[in-house]
Design a protein around this motif. Structure first.
Motif, mmCIF file in Angstrom:
data_model
loop_
_atom_site.group_PDB
_atom_site.id
_atom_site.type_symbol
_atom_site.label_atom_id
_atom_site.label_comp_id
_atom_site.label_asym_id
_atom_site.label_seq_id
_atom_site.Cartn_x
_atom_site.Cartn_y
_atom_site.Cartn_z
ATOM 1 N N UNK A 105 -34.376 -11.612 -1.521
ATOM 2 C CA UNK A 105 -33.664 -11.323 -2.427
ATOM 3 C C UNK A 105 -34.107 -9.959 -3.137
ATOM 4 N N UNK B 110 -37.426 -11.003 -4.872
ATOM 5 C CA UNK B 110 -38.428 -11.728 -3.728
ATOM 6 C C UNK B 110 -39.302 -10.046 -3.319
ATOM 7 N N UNK C 230 -41.770 -8.843 -6.012
ATOM 8 C CA UNK C 230 -43.204 -9.557 -6.193
ATOM 9 C C UNK C 230 -43.555 -8.817 -4.859
ATOM 10 N N UNK D 116 -47.896 -7.565 -5.023
ATOM 11 C CA UNK D 116 -48.914 -8.434 -4.671
ATOM 12 C C UNK D 116 -49.539 -6.777 -3.502
ATOM 13 N N UNK E 196 -51.805 -5.494 -5.521
ATOM 14 C CA UNK E 196 -52.878 -5.691 -6.051
ATOM 15 C C UNK E 196 -53.676 -6.080 -4.571
ATOM 16 N N UNK F 21 -49.825 -2.096 -10.234
ATOM 17 C CA UNK F 21 -49.899 -3.521 -10.287
ATOM 18 C C UNK F 21 -49.701 -4.171 -12.285
ATOM 19 N N UNK G 82 -46.201 -5.833 -13.753
ATOM 20 C CA UNK G 82 -45.596 -6.681 -13.099
ATOM 21 C C UNK G 82 -45.387 -7.876 -14.644
ATOM 22 N N UNK G 83 -47.080 -7.626 -15.281
ATOM 23 C CA UNK G 83 -47.046 -8.134 -16.319
ATOM 24 C C UNK G 83 -46.861 -7.841 -17.556
ATOM 25 N N UNK H 29 -39.681 -8.847 -13.279
ATOM 26 C CA UNK H 29 -39.386 -10.612 -12.606
ATOM 27 C C UNK H 29 -37.945 -11.363 -13.962
ATOM 28 N N UNK I 186 -52.106 -13.625 -2.808
ATOM 29 C CA UNK I 186 -52.849 -12.178 -3.259
ATOM 30 C C UNK I 186 -54.334 -12.238 -3.534
ATOM 31 N N UNK J 88 -57.574 -11.014 -2.546
ATOM 32 C CA UNK J 88 -58.632 -9.882 -3.006
ATOM 33 C C UNK J 88 -59.797 -10.971 -3.392
ATOM 34 N N UNK K 212 -59.293 -6.188 -8.056
ATOM 35 C CA UNK K 212 -58.299 -7.158 -8.311
ATOM 36 C C UNK K 212 -58.241 -8.281 -8.687
#
Lengths: 661, 311
Positions: free
Chosen positions: A104, A107, A110, A114, A117, A566, A569-570, A582, B64, B68, B175
């Motif tokens: 989806x 997903x 995310x 990832x 990161x 990255x 995301x937050x 998200x 993830x 790392x 990270x």
């Protein structure tokens, strides 16, 4: 005298009663049939010799057993159930699209973060870079798919609305025709029970499609049908409906009464449910999806545009978001992310020497694309041209030069250093301050040799004169090593001497695009488009993942920009800064899930209510075969007895005639 | 009295309605049993779906980050090995300097010392310019594609006299957690640059023939300074080693905590998402029985009629 009439009336009456019973048995399973009961009454007696002698039986009336209260309740339940069912069907299709498998949009989002990161570990891994771009493309494709599917769902809903309206018109016509026939029959004093049953059934069928309000004219026997006060059936005339677009909001479908061109307030039945789904529920989900895509694009593009790929500075770049006119102001040029007043900083690098300078370009929303091109062309060794054919901007560097939008440090201004200072400063890190600034580095304490003289210090002040750091650069300091200053800024001083009072300064650009012009025009962005249907990966990145802007310095191992990506995301980007991307997507999915759950429960309740009401209706109006068979026997016996009575009367006449012979 | 009147049509409607509901329940339990999941779509439990989705996102994120951390630990380990080699090189150089400074040493030992120090310089080059298996330079800072140390000046015999650091001053940041990074590939500026300077200076001092301007006493003094310089360079290397050691320890702790959290998270997701199989199987059986009973009742009731009793 004995009359045959008595027996004959009994024969005729029982025969008619048998017909009524026969009709009930034949229609026991006919939808909408209300059982009929023969009402017998004795005929007028005659008086003779002071006696009142009965003359038999007659069947003046056949009653149709029906409860108005129950019937009205069934009609109301029909359109409520129809409404629930239509909404549920629509929302279920939306739920299915949003939660397909493990890929989806949520997903994929995310996975993208990832990937960012993981890139921070292996920036030079080409496979990982390609995978990251691929994942971004997967997310864009999924959003495109959803937008396309929902567009198709809306089209399908429109088609179903059109068919439903046609069905409504057909039923209205049938009801009008039945009204006429009932009036014709009943004007002759004859009950039109079967026709009324047919009409009631049509009305209930109509009620499953639209919220009807039925009134019956007592004298004429007509049933008039209205929807929110607008007539559908008036006597023997039906008023057709038609589907059109809402003139106030062409994205919405409305239904109007054709002759009056007045919108119909369809709030129930299948049509009501479809219209609510089509005009309210589905657009709400589409809007949320577009908001999600819009914010995703803007957030990621703003960060990506101000970064540098491992390929280093750019030599050529074309914008990916077009303007409607190169001479119109950017505020009204049809841009999805209009720029605001601010600055754009271009870093220009001499590719041979590595020397880089920063240049500021002022941007205003009143500027046109041509104005921006002219301003950028004012930067040495950079040229910008407008492509009027497609409303894009192309920027190119002179041979041997490259450009970027990363900001960072300008080359130190060493005008404040005297001949007594031989050390060479070098900036390191990347400024991360709330606003762009200029740091001034002043030698204080005791003049002497870098790394050797006790008490030789370096004081750092910002452009408002506030001291941000004071560092030892004398004994104990290793020449050439980086000294942490503040906010991500470091400075290294080579071996040499330093004179107290001498200073150097450097402009620091933490925010290289305060105007938002890069995102507005789609320059060095990650995505193209601005909503779920138009989102895509910037073609510059496809097959060329070195352009993925992972750094802010251009160094292969600098992960500063991928860390910024990255961190999105937050970052609460939605709902007034309260929800992350998200969280917003999950809320969209679970809101649809809640609606489906609620509608399912309501539909089940309506189903049970419907069954209950039909059971009530059956208890009043339904045909019980065993009851009818019992009555059949009763009237059969009556017929037989009446025939016997006539035989006996005939015998008495024979006896009388014998006397006369 | 009216509510007591139940017609065959009414009975049929009721039977069909009940069969339909039983069938829907059967289907639901069947789905749970065959998939092992209770939440197959958001409408099965919207609030639980939100928790499951958020938890799965967190699980993937942890995975993830743990990857790392594993990569970062590997890089730090390699870097630590490199720094230990630097320490050994500097210790050997220091020993050579001490031996060379011994007035009782054989004069032929001087030539041997020069060769020894040159070899140490070559070894230091090898360590300082080493690459990770993926091709990145270990001590080049963020310019991981740039060889960190290069000879920028040589003497007449071709021996390096000036070694310049060409890498970045900034460290590579990886990270490893929410807003948490660790420096994995560090800048070679500082410890390694000092090591080169100290070794070259020692070699040069050992190479200079004694003369009126370069007396034994001056030589001895210079060698003493070189020993100090080598000690400082060793301390710098050990300081960096120490810092990296702390980072590695922290990462190991983070990894351990992350793995524990991930285990708990997966249990939580399983608890929310999975069907209670015994309950689902019992439910399935119950609904099946009810369905069969409904069918049997339907057959029985529809068989009853007055017609059967009429002569």
């Amino acid at each position: 005298m004995v009359h045959f009439n008595t027996g004959i009336t009994a024969l005729q009456t029982s025969e008619r009663a048998l017909q009524v019973i026969g009709n009930n048995i034949a229609n026991a399973n006919t939808p909408g049939y209300h059982r009929q009961v023969a009402r017998l009454t004795s005929t007028v007696p005659y008086q003779q010799a002071g006696l009142s002698i009965g003359t038999g039986v007659t069947l003046p009336d056949i009653s149709r057993l029906r409860s108005r209260i129950v019937e009205d309740a069934i009609t109301r339940q029909a359109y409520e159930a129809g409404d629930m069912e239509a909404r549920l069907e629509g929302m279920r299709s939306v739920e299915t699209q949003l939660t397909v498998g493990d890929s989806s949009a949520g997903d994929q989002l995310e996975s993208l973060f990832n990937q960012f990161e993981q890139l921070s570990v292996r920036l030079n891994d080409r496979t990982l870079r390609n995978q990251t771009v691929s994942t971004g493309k997967g997310l864009a494709d999924e959003l495109n798919r959803l937008a396309g599917e929902f567009w198709q769902v809306a089209k399908d809903a429109d088609r179903t609305i059109t068919i439903t309206v046609q069905n409504i018109n057909d039923l209205s016509e049938q009801i009008a025709t039945l009204n006429e026939e009932i009036q014709r029959v009943e004007s002759r004093g004859i009950d039109a029970h079967d026709l009324r049953d047919q009409r009631d059934q049509r009305i209930n069928d109509l009620a499953t499609l639209i919220n009807v309000d039925v009134t019956e004219e007592q004298n004429a026997g007509q049933s008039n049908v209205r929807v929110g006060g607008i007539p559908l059936v008036l006597g023997s005339r039906s008023i057709p409906l038609e589907v059109t677009l809402n003139p106030a909001n062409p994205s919405q479908t409305v239904v109007v009464a054709k002759e009056m061109n007045v919108p119909v307030d369809a709030t129930g039945g299948k049509l009501g449910g479809l219209l609510h789904f089509r005009n309210v529920a589905l657009p709400d989900v589409q809007q949320r999806l577009d908001t999600f895509a819009n914010q995703l694009i803007q957030a990621i593009d703003e960060v990506h545009a101000t970064g540098i790929g491992t390929a280093g500075p750019l030599t050529q770049l074309t914008s990916r978001r077009t303007v409607s006119s190169a001479t119109a102001s950017l505020a009204s040029a049809g841009l999805a992310y209009p720029p605001q007043a601010g600055s754009l900083f271009l870093g220009v690098t001499n590719l041979a020497t590595g020397s880089r300078t920063l240049h500021e370009v002022a941007i205003a929303p009143t500027n046109s694309l041509q104005d921006v091109a002219t301003a950028i062309s004012g930067v040495p060794n950079v040229q910008a041209v407008v492509n009027t054919a497609d409303g894009t901007l192309s920027i190119s560097a002179a041979a041997g030069f490259g450009f970027d939008f990363a900001g960072g440090f300008d080359a130190p201004n060493t005008a404040g250093l005297t001949a007594a200072t031989t050390t060479t400063p070098r900036m390191a890190g990347f400024p991360d301050r709330a606003s762009n600034d200029t740091f001034t580095f002043t030698f204080t304490g005791t003049s002497g040799t870098i790394g050797e003289t006790l008490g030789l210090m370096l004081q750092v002040t910002d452009q408002s004169g506030i001291v941000v750091a004071t560092q030892n650069v004398g004994k104990g300091y290793v020449p050439g090593s980086a000294l942490q200053v503040a906010d991500g800024v470091s400075v290294a001083l080579s071996s040499g001497t330093a004179n107290v009072g001498d200073s150097f300064s450097t402009r620091m650009v933490s925010h290289s695009d305060t105007a938002g012009i890069l995102t507005a025009l789609g320059l060095n962005t990650f995505f193209v488009g601005n909503d779920a249907s138009s989102i895509g990966i910037n073609p510059d990145l496809l097959g060329n993942s070195e352009r993925l802007a992972t750094s802010r310095s251009g160094d292969v191992g600098d992960s500063s920009n991928v860390l910024r990506l990255a961190a999105l995301r937050d970052t609460p980007l939605l709902f007034g800064g309260k929800q992350t991307l998200q969280e917003f997507f999950i809320e969209t999915v679970t809101t649809v899930g809640s609606q489906v759950q609620d509608l399912t429960i309501n539909q089940q309740t309506q189903e049970l209510l419907g069954e209950r009401l039909h059971a009530e209706q059956q208890s009043i109006s339904g045909v019980d075969i065993n009851e009818e068979l019992t009555r059949l026997l009763q009237f059969q016996r009556m017929f037989q007895m009446a025939a016997e009575q006539i035989k006996v009367v005939n015998t008495t006449f024979d006896a009388l005639f014998e006397i006369m012979r | 009295m009216i509510s007591l009147r139940v017609t065959p049509q009414g009975q049929t409607d009721q039977i069909i309605g009940n069969l339909r509901r039983n069938s829907a329940q059967l289907s639901k339990f069947q789905e749970q049993v065959t998939t092992g999941k209770r939440l197959l779509r958001p409408s099965d439990g919207p609030s639980d779906t939100a928790l499951v989705r958020a938890s799965k996102s967190e699980d993937q994120r942890l995975e993830a980050q743990l990857n790392n951390i594993r990569d970062a630990l590997t890089t730090l380990q390699t870097s630590e090995d490199g720094l230990l080699q630097v320490r050994d090189i500097l210790t050997e150089a220091s020993q050579t300097a001490i031996t060379a400074n011994d007035p009782t040493a054989d004069s032929t030992a001087g030539t041997g010392s020069i060769v020894e120090v040159q070899n140490l310089i070559d070894r230091l080059f090898s360590v300082a310019n080493q690459r990770l298996p993926d091709g990145r330079y270990l001590f080049s800072g963020t310019t991981t594609d740039q060889k960190p140390f290069d000879v920028t000046a040589r003497d007449a015999d071709g021996n390096p006299t000036v070694v310049t650091y060409q890498g970045s001053l900034d460290n590579v940041k990886t990270l490893v957690g929410r807003n948490q990074t660790v420096d994995t590939i560090r800048s070679g500026q500082g410890a390694l640059e000092d090591a080169f300077k100290a070794l070259i200076a020692l070699r040069d001092d050992l190479s200079k023939p004694l003369s009126t301007t370069w007396t034994q006493s001056l030589r001895s003094q210079a060698l003493g300074q070189r020993i100090t310089q080598l000690d400082l360079a060793t301390q710098d290397a050990l300081a960096q080693l120490g810092a990296q050691g702390v980072d590695a320890q922290n990462l190991t702790a983070i990894r351990s905590r992350g793995e524990d959290i991930q285990t708990e998270l997966r249990k939580y997701i399983d608890a929310l998402e999975s069907a209670d199989l015994p309950q689902a199987i019992i439910g399935l059986q119950t609904q099946e029985n009810m369905y069969q009973a409904g069918l049997a009742v339907a057959a029985r009731i529809n068989n009853l009629s007055l017609v059967d009793f009429l002569q």
